[in-house]
Design an enzyme around this catalytic site. Structure first.
Site, mmCIF file in Angstrom:
data_model
loop_
_atom_site.group_PDB
_atom_site.id
_atom_site.type_symbol
_atom_site.label_atom_id
_atom_site.label_comp_id
_atom_site.label_asym_id
_atom_site.label_seq_id
_atom_site.Cartn_x
_atom_site.Cartn_y
_atom_site.Cartn_z
ATOM 1 N N ALA A 212 -36.383 -9.282 -36.533
ATOM 2 C CA ALA A 212 -35.764 -10.538 -36.975
ATOM 3 C C ALA A 212 -34.258 -10.360 -37.157
ATOM 4 C CB ALA A 212 -36.418 -11.003 -38.271
ATOM 5 N N GLU B 215 -24.555 -3.384 -36.677
ATOM 6 C CA GLU B 215 -24.813 -3.358 -35.241
ATOM 7 C C GLU B 215 -23.496 -3.425 -34.472
ATOM 8 O OE1 GLU B 215 -27.656 -6.225 -33.891
ATOM 9 O OE2 GLU B 215 -29.186 -5.607 -35.321
ATOM 10 N N HIS C 151 -31.682 -3.967 -30.669
ATOM 11 C CA HIS C 151 -31.702 -5.428 -30.701
ATOM 12 C C HIS C 151 -32.094 -5.984 -29.328
ATOM 13 C CE1 HIS C 151 -29.947 -8.960 -33.177
ATOM 14 N NE2 HIS C 151 -30.876 -9.410 -32.351
ATOM 15 N N ILE C 152 -33.212 -5.501 -28.832
ATOM 16 C CA ILE C 152 -33.641 -5.811 -27.469
ATOM 17 C C ILE C 152 -34.975 -6.534 -27.418
ATOM 18 C CG2 ILE C 152 -34.934 -3.666 -27.063
ATOM 19 C CD1 ILE C 152 -32.353 -5.167 -24.620
#
Length: 318
Positions: free
Chosen positions: A240, A270, A291-292
């Site tokens: 999320a 990030e 974050h894929i």
């Protein structure tokens, strides 16, 4: 445009090039996915730009918005809007279009796939098997069928996750104060979804998956105390937003064996750098991805097309 020149569109992160060619034909389009890492160049590129298309790393706020005085629309290649100052855009009349629904299935598959991998626990044995050690007794993992899936948040992606989980024989509960008790989402065609308070969801879920935005209320939601309430051997998945989970607490719970596994696709910082990532070194039963979860070859095509179409429609209807 008023002077007859084509609208200028700046794209600062990666996007499907076929969608650019098909949907933004005739526009003055600058596609440079490296602009996100060159803020001065991005600010310069936004001079006179009518539209900006971003993913999650470009921070559409403050100085960047100030540099984009002609901006009319922002297209978001994804659904989260925490990298966009939506209030500031609204004040200036800048429309914001997320790619709602276009990557739901990709994230749902990530959640189910990592849950199965972490429960089974056998897929890291290649080197040992090739070396002839045959570690069969050490790799007796768990099945996903019959396990309890807890969903923190019950929006579109969580519902897609629930549908796949039900097909695999999981029982499902969710917590979402924004979904009314009489909402038909709780009673989909494949069976009822249990409505749960948050404490019970933590305490009763074999697999806990997070589906909430990052807000003041959700920051640090899954910390040491919440993890301690989870069953011994439970699996935690966060695809999320970073910041919802206390990363150090997850690492500690994996080291102690309280958590049976965790998959983190998003992080408080990030991109994750080596300093922040040090907390995860040599932590067992952990999957880290950049974050894929929502980005597959197929979803990239869908997200890019939906976003480009929204930007084109907005600019041509003005």
């Amino acid at each position: 445009m008023p002077d007859g020149s084509p609208p200028k569109v700046v794209i600062s992160e990666f996007m499907d090039e076929a969608a650019i060619a098909a949907e933004l034909q005739g526009f003055d389009t600058l596609y440079d996915p490296g602009l996100v890492d060159r803020p001065e160049a991005l600010a310069a590129a936004l001079n006179g730009a009518d539209a900006l298309i971003v993913r999650n790393r470009t921070q559409v706020r403050g100085a960047l918005l100030a540099a984009a005085q002609d901006l009319k629309v922002v297209g978001r290649l994804g659904v989260g809007l925490d990298n966009i100052d939506v209030a500031a855009c609204r004040e200036r009349g800048i429309a914001v279009y997320p790619a709602t629904g276009a990557n739901d299935g990709a994230v749902a598959e990530y959640v189910i796939g990592t849950a199965m991998l972490l429960l089974r626990g056998a897929y890291g044995a290649t080197a040992a098997v090739a070396a002839g050690t045959w570690p069969r007794n050490a790799l007796m993992g768990r099945e996903i069928a019959g396990k309890r899936l807890g969903l923190v948040g019950f929006g579109a992606i969580a519902r897609e996750t629930a549908r796949r989980a039900a097909a695999l024989g999981m029982t499902i509960a969710a917590h979402d104060p924004f979904v009314a008790a009489d909402d038909p989402a709780w009673h989909p065609g494949y069976g009822a979804i249990g409505r749960s308070d948050l404490d019970a969801l933590f305490a009763q879920s074999d697999v806990l998956s997070l589906h909430v935005p990052l807000t003041d209320e959700t920051r640090g939601l899954v910390g040491a105390a919440a993890i301690a309430r989870m069953p011994q051997g439970a699996v935690l998945i966060n695809a999320a937003r970073g910041g919802v989970v206390d990363e150090a607490a997850v690492a500690a719970a994996l080291r102690s064996g309280h958590l049976g596994g965790a998959a983190l696709d998003v992080f408080d910082r990030e991109p994750l750098d080596a300093g922040a990532g040090a907390v995860f070194v040599d932590v067992p039963n952990l999957v880290l991805t950049p974050h894929i979860a929502g980005v597959t070859q197929e979803s990239n095509v869908r997200v890019s097309a939906v976003t480009a179409q929204a930007v084109r429609r907005h600019l041509t209807e003005q």
